[in-house]
Design a protein around this motif. Sequence first.
Motif, PDB file in Angstrom:
ATOM      1  N   GLN A 222       0.838  -1.206   0.000  1.00 54.02           N
ATOM      2  CA  GLN A 222       0.000   0.000   0.000  1.00 54.02           C
ATOM      3  C   GLN A 222       0.869   1.251   0.000  1.00 54.02           C
ATOM      4  O   GLN A 222       0.583   2.233  -0.688  1.00 54.02           O
ATOM      5  N   GLU A 223       1.951   1.223   0.782  1.00 53.97           N
ATOM      6  CA  GLU A 223       2.859   2.358   0.803  1.00 53.97           C
ATOM      7  C   GLU A 223       3.505   2.556  -0.563  1.00 53.97           C
ATOM      8  O   GLU A 223       3.675   3.673  -1.031  1.00 53.97           O
ATOM      9  N   MET A 224       3.856   1.465  -1.227  1.00 50.89           N
ATOM     10  CA  MET A 224       4.431   1.564  -2.564  1.00 50.89           C
ATOM     11  C   MET A 224       3.435   2.171  -3.536  1.00 50.89           C
ATOM     12  O   MET A 224       3.782   3.001  -4.368  1.00 50.89           O
ATOM     13  N   ALA A 225       2.181   1.781  -3.412  1.00 52.89           N
ATOM     14  CA  ALA A 225       1.160   2.298  -4.324  1.00 52.89           C
ATOM     15  C   ALA A 225       0.913   3.776  -4.092  1.00 52.89           C
ATOM     16  O   ALA A 225       0.884   4.571  -5.022  1.00 52.89           O
ATOM     17  N   TRP A 226       0.781   4.154  -2.824  1.00 56.39           N
ATOM     18  CA  TRP A 226       0.382   5.518  -2.528  1.00 56.39           C
ATOM     19  C   TRP A 226       1.504   6.531  -2.680  1.00 56.39           C
ATOM     20  O   TRP A 226       1.253   7.705  -2.891  1.00 56.39           O
ATOM     21  N   ASP A 227       2.782   6.104  -2.583  1.00 57.10           N
ATOM     22  CA  ASP A 227       3.847   7.078  -2.800  1.00 57.10           C
ATOM     23  C   ASP A 227       4.378   7.026  -4.234  1.00 57.10           C
ATOM     24  O   ASP A 227       5.460   7.495  -4.532  1.00 57.10           O
ATOM     25  N   GLU A 228       3.562   6.422  -5.133  1.00 55.69           N
ATOM     26  CA  GLU A 228       3.805   6.411  -6.574  1.00 55.69           C
ATOM     27  C   GLU A 228       5.019   5.578  -6.972  1.00 55.69           C
ATOM     28  O   GLU A 228       5.577   5.754  -8.048  1.00 55.69           O
ATOM     29  N   GLN A 229       5.427   4.642  -6.115  1.00 58.20           N
ATOM     30  CA  GLN A 229       6.477   3.711  -6.514  1.00 58.20           C
ATOM     31  C   GLN A 229       5.901   2.544  -7.318  1.00 58.20           C
ATOM     32  O   GLN A 229       6.646   1.846  -7.989  1.00 58.20           O
ATOM     33  N   TRP A 230       4.582   2.365  -7.231  1.00 55.19           N
ATOM     34  CA  TRP A 230       4.000   1.201  -7.885  1.00 55.19           C
ATOM     35  C   TRP A 230       4.243   1.174  -9.393  1.00 55.19           C
ATOM     36  O   TRP A 230       4.562   0.130  -9.951  1.00 55.19           O
ATOM     37  N   PRO A 231       4.156   2.309 -10.133  1.00 53.71           N
ATOM     38  CA  PRO A 231       4.485   2.236 -11.552  1.00 53.71           C
ATOM     39  C   PRO A 231       5.905   1.731 -11.805  1.00 53.71           C
ATOM     40  O   PRO A 231       6.173   1.051 -12.773  1.00 53.71           O
TER      41      PRO A 231
END
Length: 239
Positions: A222-231
């Motif tokens: 979730q942290e990866m997704a929300w701090d835009e690391q997910w792309p």
Amino acid sequence: MKGVIQCGGKGMRLRPYTMVLPKPLMPVGSKPVLELLLKWLRRNGVQEVYITTGYLGHLIRTVCGDGRQWGMSIRYTEELEPLGTVGALRLLREELDETFLVINGDVLTDLNLDAFSGFHRRQETLLTIATSRRAIQTDFGIIEETDNRVTRFQEKPTLTHLVSMGVYCMEPGILDYIPDGVPFGFDNLMSCMLAAREPVSIFQHGGLWLDIGRVDDFQKVQEMAWDEQWPTFETRAVA
């Protein structure tokens, strides 16, 4: 290759959230885990997928449909009674007629499937397990002894182990080790194969692997997704 995604579990480690959603539909940012997993498979060249369902399986079928939205073909099995982590593969014994992948429905990884499957074929075994190294914090002081005298004491040490990622490459012959219609776990499969002296290979992956069924990993993604690391992760997944 054909891929099998195992989605029949109840997600007990993520209760109470999984009382209303099956674990593979838990959101990562704005998308369910299963959608991210399907897109990763599609980018890696897998177009024919079987999803094993049980608990709240109707929700999974509603969300994923026949897979056309991702350029895939998706078909489903349904467990009327829980069949364990690999027991549902027997329901697909007519379809799994060549080398195939089996993936837990709560896994996110940047594993390169070409490298994984190529390694598996070179090993010439029925089963290759994708593995990762994980540090595990113990909750107890560990005592080593000789003749009832302490020789070493470690206070809550961190131990590193090679663990299964929940991603497997298999040959159709492995289905001979799985019985029909009864609960059968991956641990049972391993016990049977080792007892029969059937060789099992491992592929060591040094990249990203997250088990969404674990609360710590679910929070991390979730942290990866929300701090835009997910792309960035999605880009790495096709490397």
